[in-house]
Every structure is written in structure tokens, then in C-alpha cells.
Design a protein around this motif. Structure first.
Motif, PDB file in Angstrom:
ATOM      1  N   MET A  59     -33.609 -57.488   4.983  1.00 50.89           N
ATOM      2  CA  MET A  59     -32.450 -57.906   4.198  1.00 50.89           C
ATOM      3  C   MET A  59     -31.983 -59.252   4.714  1.00 50.89           C
ATOM      4  SD  MET A  59     -30.168 -54.616   3.177  1.00 50.89           S
ATOM      5  CE  MET A  59     -29.737 -55.420   1.638  1.00 50.89           C
ATOM      6  N   SER A  60     -31.480 -60.081   3.794  1.00 52.54           N
ATOM      7  CA  SER A  60     -31.026 -61.420   4.178  1.00 52.54           C
ATOM      8  C   SER A  60     -29.716 -61.758   3.481  1.00 52.54           C
ATOM      9  CB  SER A  60     -32.076 -62.477   3.801  1.00 52.54           C
ATOM     10  OG  SER A  60     -33.299 -62.236   4.476  1.00 52.54           O
ATOM     11  N   ALA A  61     -28.939 -62.605   4.144  1.00 53.58           N
ATOM     12  CA  ALA A  61     -27.726 -63.163   3.539  1.00 53.58           C
ATOM     13  C   ALA A  61     -27.810 -64.685   3.633  1.00 53.58           C
ATOM     14  CB  ALA A  61     -26.481 -62.646   4.249  1.00 53.58           C
ATOM     15  N   TYR A  62     -27.243 -65.350   2.625  1.00 54.09           N
ATOM     16  CA  TYR A  62     -27.366 -66.797   2.522  1.00 54.09           C
ATOM     17  C   TYR A  62     -25.981 -67.441   2.435  1.00 54.09           C
ATOM     18  CZ  TYR A  62     -32.184 -65.543   1.447  1.00 54.09           C
ATOM     19  OH  TYR A  62     -33.447 -65.027   1.526  1.00 54.09           O
ATOM     20  N   MET A  63     -25.976 -68.748   2.613  1.00 48.92           N
ATOM     21  CA  MET A  63     -24.729 -69.503   2.539  1.00 48.92           C
ATOM     22  C   MET A  63     -24.031 -69.260   1.199  1.00 48.92           C
ATOM     23  SD  MET A  63     -22.767 -71.425   4.275  1.00 48.92           S
ATOM     24  CE  MET A  63     -23.892 -71.850   5.615  1.00 48.92           C
ATOM     25  N   ASN A  64     -22.736 -68.986   1.281  1.00 47.63           N
ATOM     26  CA  ASN A  64     -21.859 -68.721   0.134  1.00 47.63           C
ATOM     27  C   ASN A  64     -22.062 -67.345  -0.500  1.00 47.63           C
ATOM     28  OD1 ASN A  64     -20.450 -71.169   0.319  1.00 47.63           O
ATOM     29  ND2 ASN A  64     -22.033 -72.239  -0.855  1.00 47.63           N
ATOM     30  N   ASP A  65     -22.900 -66.496   0.094  1.00 52.90           N
ATOM     31  CA  ASP A  65     -22.935 -65.095  -0.332  1.00 52.90           C
ATOM     32  C   ASP A  65     -21.604 -64.432   0.007  1.00 52.90           C
ATOM     33  OD1 ASP A  65     -25.419 -64.924  -1.459  1.00 52.90           O
ATOM     34  OD2 ASP A  65     -26.413 -64.043   0.286  1.00 52.90           O
ATOM     35  N   ARG A  66     -21.159 -63.572  -0.885  1.00 49.40           N
ATOM     36  CA  ARG A  66     -19.960 -62.746  -0.627  1.00 49.40           C
ATOM     37  C   ARG A  66     -20.386 -61.299  -0.853  1.00 49.40           C
ATOM     38  NH1 ARG A  66     -15.198 -66.023  -1.188  1.00 49.40           N
ATOM     39  NH2 ARG A  66     -15.777 -68.177  -1.692  1.00 49.40           N
TER      40      ARG A  66
ATOM     41  N   GLU B   9      -6.997 -66.661   0.219  1.00 46.84           N
ATOM     42  CA  GLU B   9      -7.570 -67.365   1.362  1.00 46.84           C
ATOM     43  C   GLU B   9      -9.098 -67.297   1.337  1.00 46.84           C
ATOM     44  OE1 GLU B   9      -6.119 -69.143   4.009  1.00 46.84           O
ATOM     45  OE2 GLU B   9      -4.430 -69.097   2.612  1.00 46.84           O
ATOM     46  N   LEU B  10      -9.644 -66.134   1.017  1.00 41.78           N
ATOM     47  CA  LEU B  10     -11.091 -65.938   1.052  1.00 41.78           C
ATOM     48  C   LEU B  10     -11.791 -66.581  -0.146  1.00 41.78           C
ATOM     49  CD1 LEU B  10     -11.266 -62.254   2.341  1.00 41.78           C
ATOM     50  CD2 LEU B  10     -11.624 -64.372   3.639  1.00 41.78           C
ATOM     51  N   GLU B  11     -11.070 -66.765  -1.244  1.00 38.59           N
ATOM     52  CA  GLU B  11     -11.663 -67.436  -2.408  1.00 38.59           C
ATOM     53  C   GLU B  11     -12.055 -68.875  -2.073  1.00 38.59           C
ATOM     54  OE1 GLU B  11      -8.666 -66.949  -5.375  1.00 38.59           O
ATOM     55  OE2 GLU B  11      -9.671 -65.233  -6.324  1.00 38.59           O
ATOM     56  N   TYR B  12     -11.339 -69.484  -1.130  1.00 33.21           N
ATOM     57  CA  TYR B  12     -11.619 -70.871  -0.748  1.00 33.21           C
ATOM     58  C   TYR B  12     -12.436 -70.965   0.534  1.00 33.21           C
ATOM     59  CZ  TYR B  12      -8.235 -72.133  -4.328  1.00 33.21           C
ATOM     60  OH  TYR B  12      -7.581 -72.290  -5.518  1.00 33.21           O
ATOM     61  N   TYR B  13     -12.870 -69.813   1.046  1.00 36.90           N
ATOM     62  CA  TYR B  13     -13.672 -69.824   2.272  1.00 36.90           C
ATOM     63  C   TYR B  13     -15.075 -70.336   1.957  1.00 36.90           C
ATOM     64  CZ  TYR B  13     -16.559 -68.058   6.077  1.00 36.90           C
ATOM     65  OH  TYR B  13     -17.470 -67.948   7.099  1.00 36.90           O
ATOM     66  N   TYR B  14     -15.545 -71.294   2.751  1.00 37.52           N
ATOM     67  CA  TYR B  14     -16.893 -71.842   2.563  1.00 37.52           C
ATOM     68  C   TYR B  14     -17.792 -71.290   3.663  1.00 37.52           C
ATOM     69  CZ  TYR B  14     -20.787 -75.114   2.156  1.00 37.52           C
ATOM     70  OH  TYR B  14     -22.043 -75.657   2.010  1.00 37.52           O
TER      71      TYR B  14
ATOM     72  N   LEU C  37     -13.837 -60.558  -5.070  1.00 40.97           N
ATOM     73  CA  LEU C  37     -14.556 -61.438  -4.155  1.00 40.97           C
ATOM     74  C   LEU C  37     -16.075 -61.307  -4.178  1.00 40.97           C
ATOM     75  CD1 LEU C  37     -12.235 -61.083  -1.017  1.00 40.97           C
ATOM     76  CD2 LEU C  37     -12.470 -63.103  -2.466  1.00 40.97           C
ATOM     77  N   ALA C  38     -16.588 -60.103  -4.334  1.00 42.31           N
ATOM     78  CA  ALA C  38     -18.014 -59.864  -4.079  1.00 42.31           C
ATOM     79  C   ALA C  38     -18.917 -60.477  -5.141  1.00 42.31           C
ATOM     80  CB  ALA C  38     -18.283 -58.363  -3.983  1.00 42.31           C
ATOM     81  N   THR C  39     -20.036 -61.060  -4.670  1.00 41.30           N
ATOM     82  CA  THR C  39     -21.111 -61.488  -5.563  1.00 41.30           C
ATOM     83  C   THR C  39     -22.350 -60.598  -5.388  1.00 41.30           C
ATOM     84  OG1 THR C  39     -21.902 -63.077  -3.900  1.00 41.30           O
ATOM     85  CG2 THR C  39     -20.340 -63.881  -5.562  1.00 41.30           C
ATOM     86  N   LYS C  40     -22.331 -59.778  -4.322  1.00 42.38           N
ATOM     87  CA  LYS C  40     -23.384 -58.797  -4.080  1.00 42.38           C
ATOM     88  C   LYS C  40     -22.762 -57.554  -3.454  1.00 42.38           C
ATOM     89  CE  LYS C  40     -27.111 -62.134  -3.024  1.00 42.38           C
ATOM     90  NZ  LYS C  40     -28.050 -62.611  -1.967  1.00 42.38           N
TER      91      LYS C  40
ATOM     92  N   GLU D  31     -29.561 -53.430  -2.262  1.00 40.09           N
ATOM     93  CA  GLU D  31     -28.724 -54.546  -2.723  1.00 40.09           C
ATOM     94  C   GLU D  31     -28.560 -54.520  -4.238  1.00 40.09           C
ATOM     95  OE1 GLU D  31     -29.017 -58.570  -0.918  1.00 40.09           O
ATOM     96  OE2 GLU D  31     -29.653 -59.179  -2.928  1.00 40.09           O
ATOM     97  N   TYR D  32     -27.331 -54.768  -4.678  1.00 41.45           N
ATOM     98  CA  TYR D  32     -27.010 -54.876  -6.101  1.00 41.45           C
ATOM     99  C   TYR D  32     -26.330 -56.222  -6.338  1.00 41.45           C
ATOM    100  CZ  TYR D  32     -27.766 -49.814  -6.333  1.00 41.45           C
ATOM    101  OH  TYR D  32     -28.321 -48.555  -6.271  1.00 41.45           O
ATOM    102  N   ALA D  33     -26.629 -56.844  -7.457  1.00 41.47           N
ATOM    103  CA  ALA D  33     -25.993 -58.110  -7.810  1.00 41.47           C
ATOM    104  C   ALA D  33     -24.625 -57.855  -8.434  1.00 41.47           C
ATOM    105  CB  ALA D  33     -26.874 -58.890  -8.789  1.00 41.47           C
ATOM    106  N   GLY D  34     -23.684 -58.769  -8.157  1.00 40.01           N
ATOM    107  CA  GLY D  34     -22.367 -58.678  -8.790  1.00 40.01           C
ATOM    108  C   GLY D  34     -21.331 -57.989  -7.930  1.00 40.01           C
TER     109      GLY D  34
END
Length: 483
Positions: A26-33, A142-147, A163-166, A177-180
Motif C-alpha cells: 500500500m502507498s500514500a502520495y503527496m496531497n492524499d487525504r 484548517e485541514l482543507e488548506y493543509y498541503y 476531507l477524504a479522497t480515499k 483501498e476505495y476511492a472517494g
């Protein structure tokens, strides 16, 4: 291609003889939530600790390409003044400048500490526990603007949806893993259930078809065997006999091929079928007062502070009433005073109250779960078993002694106990704290099935929207109907 921040390979976690989960990759990438969901005890917090590097009881490889800040589920905030602390955020979170912090204030302080030290990775374990709606909204903003990469465990569906994208689901020893966001996850799970149901029905039909065909071929071979004489076969009938023998062997061969195909079919697993739950009210528990609980000029006071000042209300029969408000506004105190029945409350004499308190999960004794519940109820066994299934109890867990239950199992049993006991009013004080999403959804099902009156407090907006008929909020010492 997205920039990698963390990669998990060949991870395996066990506690003693209990296997927790395996991860192939499993992997996580930049800007994943990424929201991590699953039942209590499934390993959500352990997964977060592995990524944070604060847990070593696993095998496998963790590749971290960035530093992570980590907010644990439980911890003591260091309340001394620090130059790195974001004082503007501290003020906006309404945290008092002293060491006597409530549960919600302590959580907010720890969040500020975590967010003040910016890193490209952020791990949060149940950050909304004890937070009121205003504080949850602030945290979301606060977390919506977290980079960076955000990975969090939460049982708040509103928070996840915002917040979640995954979604990473921890279930049955594996992680998928599920998208969205959570809504997309629910839709995907429903599609999986429909597909599993379709496969189950197709497998059953195929097995029935093969069994009938096998019986037909076996019957055909048996009839030919009985019709053929074993001795004194005349020469002119020899060719006919050989032909019958060949056909008979072919019938046996066809039947065996079908049996092989039947054995190759995987055992069909039907999706969990949960019957609708009904909680019948006995004649002795019936109420005829349209407003069994009323208050007239009620004042709620604690420690010399007036929390509610001369408020009046009428809570209707058979409805679910939600009481909302900021931390410390007096929600729990109002419920406590209703249970006590003192002061300017007008409570029907036939009211029988069952109450669920925060952290009300300790169980004692060696009775099995099912026996324990049946001893406290007038409901039939099928209803009680259906409740336990809804709460995620397996057949083996139903046989467990209550004093051997985990904290999560004991909490679920406490919720079941409250609904099986004879009552016509149930009071729930922040029942969604410390329970997983699956248990929250089962609780919603119980609330909708309960025929009596329910009064509850909660900061979980989706829980309230799915259960409450009337919604009140405590604001400036008033109780306001905002339904």
C-alpha cells in the motif's frame, strides 16, 4: 506521477496468537487525504502507529519519504508555553489558559500542538473525539488548506466526507483501498454486496442444475444396466449389447465430469442478511401522555455556574430528541437532572428510564453474552440474536463470558443491554464516542426501531440527521428548538 510519501510492503501484525492484519503493498502520495475505517480492534490505530514509526511489533518494510506529525488517540498535552505554539489557533479554538482542561479542551490543545509544527505528513487518530460541532468545523477548515499527506482514523462521517479522497478499510485481516469519501465508500460497499448476492444466486442455480443433470445421467446409466442381460447374449445381439455398454459408460463419464465441475464450484457465501429489528412495548410500559417529559422554568447549575436559566420544554411521546451545543454548555448536566427528576420537571409517573453514559462499558461476571442479555429482557431470543449480529458479534463472540470482552465488545454489549431492558424512555449521552462506524450505524437502526422516547446528546451531525425527530441546541443558557 504523484510524489510518494510512504510505502508499506509485506507488513504482518499479530498480538500473541491473534492475527491483526497483513498488507501486501500500500502507498500514500503527496496531497492524499486518506481516512482509515474499520471495527474497533481491527488494527486502525496500529496501522497509523506503523506509519508514524512509533510501533515496531510488525514484520515487513516501511518506506518513508517524508516526516510525519502524529496525533495519538490518547495523550497528555504539554501545556507549558512554547514559542512554536500557534497562539492565534489556540485562541480561535477557545482553549482556556490554565491546566484544568476538559476532555474536549485537552483534545483541542493537542491538535493545536500537532498543527503548530508543520510537516509534509500528518497522522491523526480520532481527532474529533470530545469536540463540539464548532471545533470540528474549525479543524476541517484548517485541514482543507493543509498541503501534504493526511492520513486519519475517524468515526465521524461528516468529517470524513468533508476531507477524504480515499478510504482504507481494515477488515478481516486485510486492508482495501476505495476511492472517494465515506459516501463513495458506502456506495462501493453496496455494489460489492449486490455483486456478492448475484454471484451467490448464480452459484446456487448452477449447483442445482448440475445436481439435476448428474441425477439424470446416473438414472440413465442405471436403467441401461438393469436392461442388459449379463449372460447368454446371442451373436445377433452382440453389437447391440456393445452399443448399450458404450452409451452406459458415456453416461457414467458425463456424470463424473459434472460431479468434478460441481466440486470445483467454490462454496457460495451469501452476504449478511440482517432482518429488521422491532422492539415491542409491553402493556405495562405503554404511555398515554403526549409529553411524558416536560420542564417549566428549569435551571441547571453546576459549581455555582448557571448553565441553563429558566428554560421550558415539552418532549413528545415516541420521538427522538437531540440536544446539541458547545462543550460545557450543559447538555450532560440537563440529562442528569432529567434522570434525577428533581426541580421543575414534570415527568409522567409511568416513565421507566434506561440511560447510557459516556465510558459506560465495564462488564463483570462469567455469564455468556447471550445468557447475560436474555436475563435482562422480555424480548424473544431471535430479536436479541439479531441485535448482536447487527453489532458485529460473531457466533463465537456470543459465547464469550462478559468479563473477557474487549473494551469495544463491552461497549457494544452495553448498547444492546440498554435496548433489551424494559423501558419507555432511553437517554444517550454522547453514545457515538469510542464506537466504530459499523456500531454507530447499528445504533441508528436500534433508535429507529425503538417505540419509546429517546433523548440524546451528540456532536455527530450525520448521526443526528439520521435519528432525531426534534433538535434542540443550548445557546446562551437557553434551550432552543432548531428543528
Amino acid at each position: 506521477m504523484n510524489e510518494l510519501t510512504v510505502k508499506l510492503e509485506d507488513i504482518s501484525v499479530s498480538f500473541g496468537n491473534k492475527h491483526i492484519f497483513d498488507i501486501e503493498q500500500m502507498s500514500a502520495y503527496m496531497n492524499d487525504r486518506i481516512a482509515i475505517v474499520g471495527r474497533n480492534g481491527s488494527g486502525k490505530s496500529t496501522l497509523l502507529k506503523i506509519i508514524a514509526g512509533v510501533f515496531e511489533g510488525y514484520t515487513g518494510e516501511v518506506q518513508r519519504e517524508t516526516d510525519f506529525n502524529y496525533l495519538s488517540q490518547i495523550g497528555d498535552p504539554k501545556t507549558e508555553i512554547s514559542e512554536s505554539l500557534d497562539f492565534e489557533m489556540l485562541s480561535r479554538m477557545n482553549i482556556p489558559g490554565n491546566n484544568n482542561l476538559s476532555g474536549g479542551e485537552e483534545t483541542k490543545y493537542r491538535i493545536v500542538q500537532t498543527l503548530s509544527d508543520y510537516k509534509m505528513g500528518l497522522l491523526l487518530d480520532e481527532p474529533t473525539t470530545h469536540l463540539d460541532q464548532q471545533s470540528i468545523d474549525f479543524l476541517i477548515q484548517e485541514l482543507e488548506y493543509y498541503y501534504g499527506t493526511l492520513i486519519f482514523v475517524s468515526h465521524d462521517r461528516y468529517f470524513i466526507n468533508s476531507l477524504a479522497t480515499k478510504v482504507w478499510e481494515v477488515s478481516d485481516g486485510r486492508i482495501k483501498e476505495y476511492a472517494g469519501n465515506y459516501k463513495a465508500y458506502e456506495e462501493a460497499k453496496e455494489q460489492e454486496k449486490l455483486e456478492q448476492e448475484r454471484q451467490y444466486e448464480n452459484t446456487i442455480k448452477e449447483k442445482e442444475r448440475l445436481n439435476k443433470a448428474i441425477e439424470k445421467q446416473a438414472s440413465k446409466a442405471d436403467k441401461m444396466s438393469k436392461g442388459q442381460k449379463s449372460q447368454d447374449i446371442k451373436p445377433d445381439r452382440l453389437s447391440s449389447s456393445k452399443q448399450k455398454d458404450t452409451v452406459q459408460k458415456q453416461a457414467h463419464k458425463t456424470a463424473k465430469a459434472m460431479e468434478s465441475r460441481l466440486n470445483q464450484l467454490a462454496d457460495a457465501k451469501r452476504p449478511d442478511q440482517q432482518a429488521d429489528i422491532e422492539f415491542p412495548v409491553s402493556k405495562a410500559m405503554e404511555l398515554h401522555n403526549k409529553f411524558p417529559i416536560m420542564g417549566r422554568d428549569v435551571t441547571v447549575e453546576r459549581g455555582g455556574n448557571i448553565l441553563l436559566d429558566k428554560v421550558s420544554f415539552q418532549f413528545p411521546l415516541g420521538k427522538t430528541i437531540a440536544i446539541t451545543g458547545n462543550n460545557g454548555s450543559g447538555k450532560s448536566s440537563l440529562l442528569s437532572d432529567i434522570v434525577q427528576g428533581s426541580g421543575n420537571f414534570d415527568i409522567s409517573p409511568k416513565v421507566v428510564i434506561e440511560q447510557y453514559k459516556q465510558m459506560d462499558y465495564k462488564m463483570f461476571g462469567t455469564e455468556q453474552v447471550m445468557q447475560f442479555l436474555m436475563r435482562h429482557t422480555e424480548l424473544n431470543e431471535s430479536i436479541v440474536r439479531s441485535m448482536l449480529v447487527s453489532l458485529g458479534f460473531s457466533p463465537s463472540e456470543v459465547m464469550k463470558p462478559v468479563n473477557q470482552l474487549s473494551g469495544g465488545e463491552a461497549t457494544r454489549l452495553s448498547l444492546a443491554l440498554m435496548f433489551v431492558k424494559p423501558s419507555n424512555v432511553i437517554i444517550l449521552d454522547e453514545p457515538t464516542n469510542f464506537i466504530d462506524l459499523m456500531t454507530i450505524e447499528a445504533l441508528e437502526k436500534f433508535i429507529r426501531a425503538y417505540q419509546g422516547t429517546i433523548i440524546l446528546t451528540s456532536h455527530d451531525r450525520q448521526f443526528i440527521s439520521r435519528t432525531a425527530d426534534r433538535v434542540y441546541t443550548i445557546f446562551e443558557k437557553n434551550l432552543i428548538d432548531i428543528t
